[in-house]
Design an enzyme around this catalytic site. Structure first.
Site, PDB file in Angstrom:
ATOM      1  N   LYS A  70       5.297 -32.049  12.064  1.00 25.55           N
ATOM      2  CA  LYS A  70       4.756 -33.206  12.779  1.00 25.55           C
ATOM      3  C   LYS A  70       5.825 -34.298  12.900  1.00 25.55           C
ATOM      4  O   LYS A  70       6.052 -34.839  13.975  1.00 25.55           O
ATOM      5  CB  LYS A  70       3.528 -33.731  12.037  1.00 25.55           C
ATOM      6  CG  LYS A  70       2.766 -34.752  12.825  1.00 25.55           C
ATOM      7  CD  LYS A  70       1.514 -35.206  12.100  1.00 25.55           C
ATOM      8  CE  LYS A  70       0.429 -34.162  12.134  1.00 25.55           C
ATOM      9  NZ  LYS A  70      -0.498 -34.197  11.030  1.00 25.55           N
ATOM     10  N   ARG A 127      -0.407 -39.495   7.589  1.00 29.11           N
ATOM     11  CA  ARG A 127      -0.748 -38.098   7.906  1.00 29.11           C
ATOM     12  C   ARG A 127       0.226 -37.122   7.272  1.00 29.11           C
ATOM     13  O   ARG A 127       1.430 -37.336   7.238  1.00 29.11           O
ATOM     14  CB  ARG A 127      -0.758 -37.894   9.423  1.00 29.11           C
ATOM     15  CG  ARG A 127      -1.655 -38.893  10.120  1.00 29.11           C
ATOM     16  CD  ARG A 127      -1.487 -38.840  11.618  1.00 29.11           C
ATOM     17  NE  ARG A 127      -2.256 -37.757  12.205  1.00 29.11           N
ATOM     18  CZ  ARG A 127      -2.043 -37.278  13.425  1.00 29.11           C
ATOM     19  NH1 ARG A 127      -1.060 -37.743  14.154  1.00 29.11           N
ATOM     20  NH2 ARG A 127      -2.809 -36.329  13.895  1.00 29.11           N
ATOM     21  N   GLY A 157      -5.383 -28.705   9.362  1.00 29.82           N
ATOM     22  CA  GLY A 157      -6.546 -29.193   8.614  1.00 29.82           C
ATOM     23  C   GLY A 157      -6.534 -28.893   7.125  1.00 29.82           C
ATOM     24  O   GLY A 157      -7.499 -29.178   6.442  1.00 29.82           O
ATOM     25  N   MET A 176      -4.328 -29.972   4.782  1.00 35.50           N
ATOM     26  CA  MET A 176      -3.949 -31.101   3.918  1.00 35.50           C
ATOM     27  C   MET A 176      -4.613 -32.373   4.436  1.00 35.50           C
ATOM     28  O   MET A 176      -5.388 -32.318   5.364  1.00 35.50           O
ATOM     29  CB  MET A 176      -2.438 -31.217   3.886  1.00 35.50           C
ATOM     30  CG  MET A 176      -1.799 -30.075   3.143  1.00 35.50           C
ATOM     31  SD  MET A 176      -0.041 -30.249   3.068  1.00 35.50           S
ATOM     32  CE  MET A 176       0.447 -30.099   4.742  1.00 35.50           C
ATOM     33  N   ARG A 187       3.367 -29.524  18.790  1.00 35.80           N
ATOM     34  CA  ARG A 187       3.805 -28.413  17.937  1.00 35.80           C
ATOM     35  C   ARG A 187       3.669 -27.126  18.723  1.00 35.80           C
ATOM     36  O   ARG A 187       3.017 -27.083  19.766  1.00 35.80           O
ATOM     37  CB  ARG A 187       2.977 -28.358  16.652  1.00 35.80           C
ATOM     38  CG  ARG A 187       1.500 -28.146  16.895  1.00 35.80           C
ATOM     39  CD  ARG A 187       0.707 -28.195  15.614  1.00 35.80           C
ATOM     40  NE  ARG A 187      -0.715 -28.248  15.910  1.00 35.80           N
ATOM     41  CZ  ARG A 187      -1.668 -28.456  15.016  1.00 35.80           C
ATOM     42  NH1 ARG A 187      -1.356 -28.632  13.765  1.00 35.80           N
ATOM     43  NH2 ARG A 187      -2.927 -28.468  15.355  1.00 35.80           N
ATOM     44  N   HIS A 221     -12.041 -26.842  14.255  1.00 40.25           N
ATOM     45  CA  HIS A 221     -11.430 -26.198  13.100  1.00 40.25           C
ATOM     46  C   HIS A 221     -11.692 -24.695  13.109  1.00 40.25           C
ATOM     47  O   HIS A 221     -10.797 -23.871  12.937  1.00 40.25           O
ATOM     48  CB  HIS A 221     -11.986 -26.828  11.819  1.00 40.25           C
ATOM     49  CG  HIS A 221     -11.486 -26.170  10.577  1.00 40.25           C
ATOM     50  ND1 HIS A 221     -12.195 -25.190   9.927  1.00 40.25           N
ATOM     51  CD2 HIS A 221     -10.329 -26.303   9.895  1.00 40.25           C
ATOM     52  CE1 HIS A 221     -11.511 -24.777   8.893  1.00 40.25           C
ATOM     53  NE2 HIS A 221     -10.371 -25.446   8.835  1.00 40.25           N
ATOM     54  N   ARG A 248       4.849  19.133   6.655  1.00 36.53           N
ATOM     55  CA  ARG A 248       5.075  19.147   5.208  1.00 36.53           C
ATOM     56  C   ARG A 248       4.260  20.274   4.577  1.00 36.53           C
ATOM     57  O   ARG A 248       3.077  20.430   4.866  1.00 36.53           O
ATOM     58  CB  ARG A 248       4.655  17.825   4.594  1.00 36.53           C
ATOM     59  CG  ARG A 248       4.870  17.819   3.096  1.00 36.53           C
ATOM     60  CD  ARG A 248       4.471  16.515   2.477  1.00 36.53           C
ATOM     61  NE  ARG A 248       3.041  16.346   2.425  1.00 36.53           N
ATOM     62  CZ  ARG A 248       2.450  15.241   1.957  1.00 36.53           C
ATOM     63  NH1 ARG A 248       3.198  14.237   1.532  1.00 36.53           N
ATOM     64  NH2 ARG A 248       1.150  15.139   1.915  1.00 36.53           N
ATOM     65  N   SER A 254      13.165  12.425   3.912  1.00 32.42           N
ATOM     66  CA  SER A 254      12.134  11.479   4.349  1.00 32.42           C
ATOM     67  C   SER A 254      11.591  10.809   3.100  1.00 32.42           C
ATOM     68  O   SER A 254      11.083  11.482   2.194  1.00 32.42           O
ATOM     69  CB  SER A 254      11.034  12.223   5.090  1.00 32.42           C
ATOM     70  OG  SER A 254      10.026  11.317   5.464  1.00 32.42           O
ATOM     71  N   GLY A 283       9.228   9.340   0.732  1.00 31.49           N
ATOM     72  CA  GLY A 283       7.787   9.264   0.493  1.00 31.49           C
ATOM     73  C   GLY A 283       7.574   8.082  -0.440  1.00 31.49           C
ATOM     74  O   GLY A 283       7.491   8.218  -1.659  1.00 31.49           O
ATOM     75  N   ASN A 310       5.172   6.186  -1.031  1.00 33.47           N
ATOM     76  CA  ASN A 310       3.930   6.034  -1.815  1.00 33.47           C
ATOM     77  C   ASN A 310       4.188   6.578  -3.220  1.00 33.47           C
ATOM     78  O   ASN A 310       3.957   5.909  -4.227  1.00 33.47           O
ATOM     79  CB  ASN A 310       2.776   6.813  -1.182  1.00 33.47           C
ATOM     80  CG  ASN A 310       2.513   6.394   0.250  1.00 33.47           C
ATOM     81  OD1 ASN A 310       2.802   5.265   0.617  1.00 33.47           O
ATOM     82  ND2 ASN A 310       1.989   7.296   1.052  1.00 33.47           N
ATOM     83  N   ASP A 311       4.685   7.811  -3.254  1.00 31.54           N
ATOM     84  CA  ASP A 311       4.972   8.400  -4.562  1.00 31.54           C
ATOM     85  C   ASP A 311       6.190   7.763  -5.208  1.00 31.54           C
ATOM     86  O   ASP A 311       6.240   7.592  -6.430  1.00 31.54           O
ATOM     87  CB  ASP A 311       5.179   9.917  -4.428  1.00 31.54           C
ATOM     88  CG  ASP A 311       3.853  10.664  -4.520  1.00 31.54           C
ATOM     89  OD1 ASP A 311       3.111  10.393  -5.482  1.00 31.54           O
ATOM     90  OD2 ASP A 311       3.546  11.475  -3.639  1.00 31.54           O
ATOM     91  N   CYS A 361       8.265   8.050   5.453  1.00 33.66           N
ATOM     92  CA  CYS A 361       6.925   8.419   5.931  1.00 33.66           C
ATOM     93  C   CYS A 361       5.821   7.911   5.004  1.00 33.66           C
ATOM     94  O   CYS A 361       4.661   8.198   5.212  1.00 33.66           O
ATOM     95  CB  CYS A 361       6.817   9.921   6.137  1.00 33.66           C
ATOM     96  SG  CYS A 361       6.976  10.859   4.620  1.00 33.66           S
ATOM     97  N   TYR A 392      14.685   6.686  11.269  1.00 37.32           N
ATOM     98  CA  TYR A 392      13.360   6.435  11.832  1.00 37.32           C
ATOM     99  C   TYR A 392      12.384   5.968  10.759  1.00 37.32           C
ATOM    100  O   TYR A 392      12.635   6.120   9.564  1.00 37.32           O
ATOM    101  CB  TYR A 392      12.808   7.708  12.501  1.00 37.32           C
ATOM    102  CG  TYR A 392      12.519   8.818  11.527  1.00 37.32           C
ATOM    103  CD1 TYR A 392      11.278   8.904  10.888  1.00 37.32           C
ATOM    104  CD2 TYR A 392      13.484   9.773  11.218  1.00 37.32           C
ATOM    105  CE1 TYR A 392      11.020   9.905   9.960  1.00 37.32           C
ATOM    106  CE2 TYR A 392      13.227  10.768  10.300  1.00 37.32           C
ATOM    107  CZ  TYR A 392      11.999  10.831   9.679  1.00 37.32           C
ATOM    108  OH  TYR A 392      11.741  11.794   8.753  1.00 37.32           O
TER     109      TYR A 392
HETATM  110  C1  PEP Z   1       4.416   9.540  -0.004  1.00 39.90           C
HETATM  111  O1  PEP Z   1       4.329   9.858  -1.186  1.00 39.90           O
HETATM  112  O2  PEP Z   1       4.924   8.479   0.368  1.00 39.90           O
HETATM  113  C2  PEP Z   1       3.855  10.398   1.039  1.00 39.90           C
HETATM  114  C3  PEP Z   1       4.014  10.129   2.311  1.00 39.90           C
HETATM  115  O3  PEP Z   1       3.139  11.456   0.639  1.00 39.90           O
HETATM  116  P1  PEP Z   1       1.620  11.387   0.143  1.00 39.90           P
HETATM  117  O4  PEP Z   1       1.131  10.006   0.406  1.00 39.90           O
HETATM  118  O5  PEP Z   1       0.901  12.411   0.930  1.00 39.90           O
HETATM  119  O6  PEP Z   1       1.759  11.710  -1.288  1.00 39.90           O
HETATM  120 MG    MG Z   2       3.932  11.913  -1.678  1.00 43.53          MG
END
Ligand code: PEP
Ligand code: MG
Length: 955
Positions: free
Chosen positions: A27, A97, A106, A108, A341, A463, A667, A836, A838, A840-841, A904, A924
């Site tokens: 502001k 202000r 809104g 603060m 703004r 708001h 896979r 690739s 993974g 998550n694991d 992935c 990728y």
């Molecule tokens: C991972 O582990 O990132 C993965 C893509 O495999 P999943 O989630 O199937 O274990």
């Molecule tokens: Mg996995």
């Protein structure tokens, strides 16, 4: 933290500019820039964000010397305005202000009309010749100041006001006379004395210094903190405070106040839009208490003021090269600018404005790509009511009312009236629509927990509308046909009443409110301007964008969204389908036994070769017996694999065909086998119950009322199943017999999958379809796992190609999802054509957090206690997991220059993680189909992030 090196604690508006946003807040920087542009801005000054940080450093105390400096700067305003602060004859009133670097609408606090006391109010009355106006300003000031500074509830003042109106027999605030307002001021002051235990401050300097501190303190009020968390705004920026000479929009019918936008925030159309209220103060528009008029009303009444506003809008938009959201006040026919703004806008508008501005030559293509956020692309993919479904609902008389469309999107949920209830129901997994007369910043958390917001008052800049649009929550406002009773928790339209918990649907694009729920569908592609932006994004991004898809339908959808290949096909999903599951279960029940016996046979065969004489005969006999024993389970195992082969082949054929010309990464089977079997505990209960029933039945007790007794054969089968499930039970299945370990222990399963894939590929190739299969081995941690599995894949693939007489390009690679794999990546890369990640694991195993349990147990606590900044399963932990990835990329590419590397895990569709993957130089990212457009944009934005920006920036 502020990056500027300025040392002054306070800047007059004429001393600052747009580049000082860190220091002056959005502001303050906007007011300074507008002042510099020669626009009509009431004089004032900005106390910097650094002073706010200092205030906190001092334990919430005014930094040394700041009070004196503030009062000195007030003198400058006095001079410019020719008025005196606290001067009973010619009083200067100011607004105080808040204004942080990032806009936090809104969240603060602000105090208006500051500088009024018993003497100055009389002066103001005389000067304006309007005692009513002066006392109205005074009572507003007491109410606002007491709320913000003295922490007295706004509602308590509203109750006193309502009582007064009742006593006077009037309906509107504006019907109260000067004398009533004067009496009201006394009552307010009494109330303050009683509730706050102190007199309302009458010393204007004290008022000002108290207000400044309260605004500093509002940086850390609960709703501001919640908002920052949601918007990822750092908590250590602090807010600036703007002290500005008041101008009055409530001095009569030639006065007013409004909010305007340089373009239409809903559609993006190039037209100045906004809301305006005659004879009102700024807060009245935003609070949503009065439903404002469209700007056209201003045009009808004061065409010159309207034209001035249009000219200023054009000037500001050109200056900032972005759509502006401006606050203005008209005092006795003269316009004043109070804020400009960067305007928040709907996703549709963001896309259109970016494309239009590029076409107008106002911004470059790269800037246009950066003007649309990943969240906005996500919103464009949100479900909507299909025309036929909505038509049917309307024809069935389910339209309840129609309000002002304030934030697009379709939402269905249970009616809820209080923000706290919205939170509770959300926690219970229920979608809710928050229905209120209007919302206030205190409702922020509940709004965030709602799938839709509906208000009976307020305009498109109320708001509710602003916040909903900012967060992409469908919203309808100003639905005046609704009468909401917060006490009884009911909403009435005509003669119909809805109670809390009943379902309604709202269409934030049209303003319709409908009874019950209506089926929604998700868009299957992006068209028009959104497509154009993504096409531009494709030209600049370095990362490829693949999709995680397990069936031809998802693959086709991903392709329509722009996926360039499949980065992960989880074949276990094919195994889970109802028609295959029984076969898979038979296979799983036979496989362990078959493998165990097969290993026994193999060992004995070796022993027989080495033995002699009597011993040899004995071993031979045992071998024959074992072979006989093996025959049963082995037959079932082979039979089921033979049954699964054509089914898998068909699956692969569909996916390869849908992705013709693109790489498709298949896979091999990944999860622990017990995931395909019934739940152990449930089965145990069922079998035990049956045993009990049988026992009673044996004693001739009639059990038919208690349960259904299985036949003997059925019970035998369930007992056998229980035994199998028990034998497959692991203490820690995610670290047990899964991923490539599964393929090494039961190679026949992987062999079947590879055969199915290559048979499908050969069949398509021989019909002229361009297929590009890749085989991905999951969970490799040791180079020997890689070699063993890869050799097996190669052997089967080559055999099929030979059998079919087809030549085919294909690749074999591995997932990198274990810390050990990242450490030995160099050796793995010698046997892999691609990696690739993974993640998550990899996140699970690097942190040692169970991916299935963390989110429901300690992660929220960790975030609350600031142990972790974000959930590492959602946003890639670049510091830990990311460093392992970096190591693996470097070692892998060093060992194999042609190695392709992608990701992935779920992080592949998350913008921050995508930016990190870009920085690692991955080839990728792969994500779920609906995140493909987001990934395309995020990848382009990551590529553009390092390029310098041009022009005035409000970011
Ligand atoms: C991972 O582990 O990132 C993965 C893509 O495999 P999943 O989630 O199937 O274990
Ligand atoms: Mg996995």
């Amino acid at each position: 933290m502020p990056t500027t090196t300025a040392t002054k604690p306070i800047y007059l508006f004429e001393e600052g500019n747009a580049s000082m946003r860190d220091l002056l807040g959005g502001k303050g920087a906007g007011l300074a820039e507008m002042t510099g542009m020669g626009l009509p801005v009431p004089p004032g000054f900005t106390i910097t964000t650094q002073q706010c940080l200092e205030y906190y450093k001092q334990g919430k105390k005014m930094p040394a010397g700041l009070s004196e400096l503030i009062l000195e700067n007030v003198k400058t305003i006095e001079k410019k305005m020719g008025k005196g602060f606290g001067d009973p004859k010619n009083p200067l009133l100011v607004s105080v202000r808040s204004g942080a670097r990032e806009s936090m609408p809104g969240m603060m606090d602000t105090v208006l009309n500051l500088g009024l006391n018993d003497q100055t109010v009389e002066g103001l009355a005389k000067l304006t010749g309007d005692a009513r106006f002066a006392y109205d300003a005074f009572r507003r000031f007491i109410q606002m100041f007491s709320d913000v500074v003295l922490n007295l509830k706004k509602r308590s003042f509203e109750e006193i006001l309502s009582k007064k109106k009742k006593a006077q027999g009037v309906k509107e605030d504006s019907d109260l006379t000067a004398d009533s307002l004067k009496a009201l001021v006394s009552e307010y002051r009494e109330h303050v004395k009683k509730s706050a235990g102190r007199e309302f401050p009458m010393d204007v300097k004290e008022q000002l210094l108290m207000a400044v501190q309260a605004v500093f303190a509002s940086w850390n009020n609960e709703r501001a903190i919640v908002y920052r968390e949601k918007e990822n705004i750092p908590h250590d920026l602090g807010t600036a405070v703007n002290v500005q000479s008041m101008v009055f929009g409530n001095m009569g019918s030639d006065c007013g106040t409004g909010v305007s936008f340089t373009r239409n925030y809903n559609t993006g159309a190039k037209e100045v839009t906004g809301d305006f209220l005659f004879n009102a103060q700024g807060e009245d528009v935003v609070a949503g208490i009065r439903t404002p008029l469209q700007l056209s009303a201003l045009k009808d009444k004061s065409p010159e003021i309207h034209q001035q506003l249009v000219d200023i809008s054009a000037n500001l938009e050109k200056h900032y090269r972005d759509m502006q959201d401006m606050e203005f006040t008209v005092e006795r026919g003269k316009i004043f600018m109070l804020q400009t703004r960067r305007a928040k806008r709907t996703a549709q508008a963001a896309v259109k404005i970016a494309v239009d501005m590029e076409k107008e030559g106002l911004i470059t293509q790269s800037e246009a790509i950066q003007r649309v956020s990943a969240d906005q692309i996500d919103q464009l993919l949100h479900p909507y009511f299909p025309v036929d479904k909505k038509k049917a609902a309307l024809e069935a008389g389910r339209l309840v009312a129609k309000g002002i469309p304030a934030s697009p999107g379709a939402a269905c949920g249970e009616v809820v009236f209080e923000a706290v209830d919205a939170l509770k129901l959300k926690a219970a997994g229920k979608p809710v629509i928050l229905v209120r007369p209007e919302t206030t910043p205190d409702d922020a958390q509940g709004m965030l927990a709602s799938v839709g917001i509906l208000t009976s008052t307020g305009g498109p800049t109320s708001h509710a509308a602003l916040v909903a649009r900012g967060w992409g929550i469908p919203c309808v406002v100003g639905c005046e046909a609704l009468s909401i009773d917060l006490e009884k928790k009911t909403v009435t339209a005509g003669n119909k009443v809805w109670k809390e918990g009943q379902a309604i649907s709202i269409d934030g694009s049209t303003g319709e409110v409908m009874e019950g729920t209506i089926d929604r569908v998700s868009p299957s592609e992006l068209t028009g301007d959104a497509k154009l932006i993504l096409d531009w994004a494709d030209k600049v991004r370095k990362l490829g964008v693949y999709a995680n898809a397990d069936n031809p339908k998802d693959a086709a959808r991903a392709r329509a969204f722009g996926a360039e290949g499949i980065g992960l096909c989880r074949t276990e999903h094919m195994f889970m389908e109802t028609d295959r599951l029984p076969i898979v279960q038979r296979m799983i029940m036979a496989a362990p036994e078959a493998e165990r016996l097969k290993r026994g046979v193999h060992r004995l065969e070796l022993d027989v070769v080495e033995a002699a004489g009597h011993k040899k005969e004995e071993l031979q006999h045992r071998l024959d017996e074992l072979k006989k024993e093996l025959a049963g389970p082995w037959k079932i195992y082979q039979e089921t694999l033979t049954q699964l082969l054509p089914v898998q082949r068909e699956d692969f054929r569909g996916i390869l065909k849908a992705m013709e010309g693109c790489w498709v990464i298949i896979r091999l089977l990944d999860p622990p086998l017990h995931e395909f079997l019934p739940n152990y505990e449930e089965l145990l209960v069922e079998v035990a119950e049956q045993r009990m029933l049988q026992k009673f039945a044996d004693q001739k007790v009639d059990v038919s009322k208690v349960g259904k007794l299985h036949s003997q054969a059925e019970q035998k089968e369930r007992e056998a199943l229980l035994g199998k499930v028990r034998s497959l039970k692991e203490f820690n299945p995610m670290l047990g017999l899964r991923v490539c370990r599964l393929g090494i222990v039961y190679p026949e399963i992987y062999r079947m999958q590879v055969r199915a894939l290559f048979e499908a590929a050969c069949e398509l190739k021989s019909k002229g379809v361009d297929v590009k299969p890749e085989v991905m081995i999951p969970g490799v941690g040791h180079v020997n796992e890689m070699k063993f599995t890869r050799d097996m894949v190669q052997e089967v693939a080559q055999t099929v190609l030979r059998e079919k007489g087809v030549t085919l390009t294909y690749k074999v690679g591995t997932m990198v999802e274990l810390p050990r794999a990242t450490v030995v990546a160099g050796s793995l890369a010698q046997h892999a054509e691609f990696f690739s990640f993974g993640t998550n694991d990899l996140t699970q195993t690097t942190f040692g957090y169970s991916r299935d349990d963390a989110a429901g147990t300690f992660i929220p606590v960790y975030i609350e206690k600031k142990i972790l900044e974000r959930d590492p399963f959602q946003v890639l932990d670049s510091e830990g997991v990311g460093q392992l990835m970096r190591m693996a990329v470097e070692a892998g590419r060093h060992a194999n220059a042609k190695l392709e590397v992608g990701i992935c895990g779920e992080h592949g569709g998350e913008p921050h993680s995508i930016a990190f993957c870009h920085s690692l130089g991955l080839n990728y990212v792969s994500c779920s189909p609906y995140r493909v457009p987001i990934a395309r944009l995020a990848a382009a934005q990551a590529a553009l992030a390092s390029q310098p920006k041009s022009g005035k920036s409000q970011d």
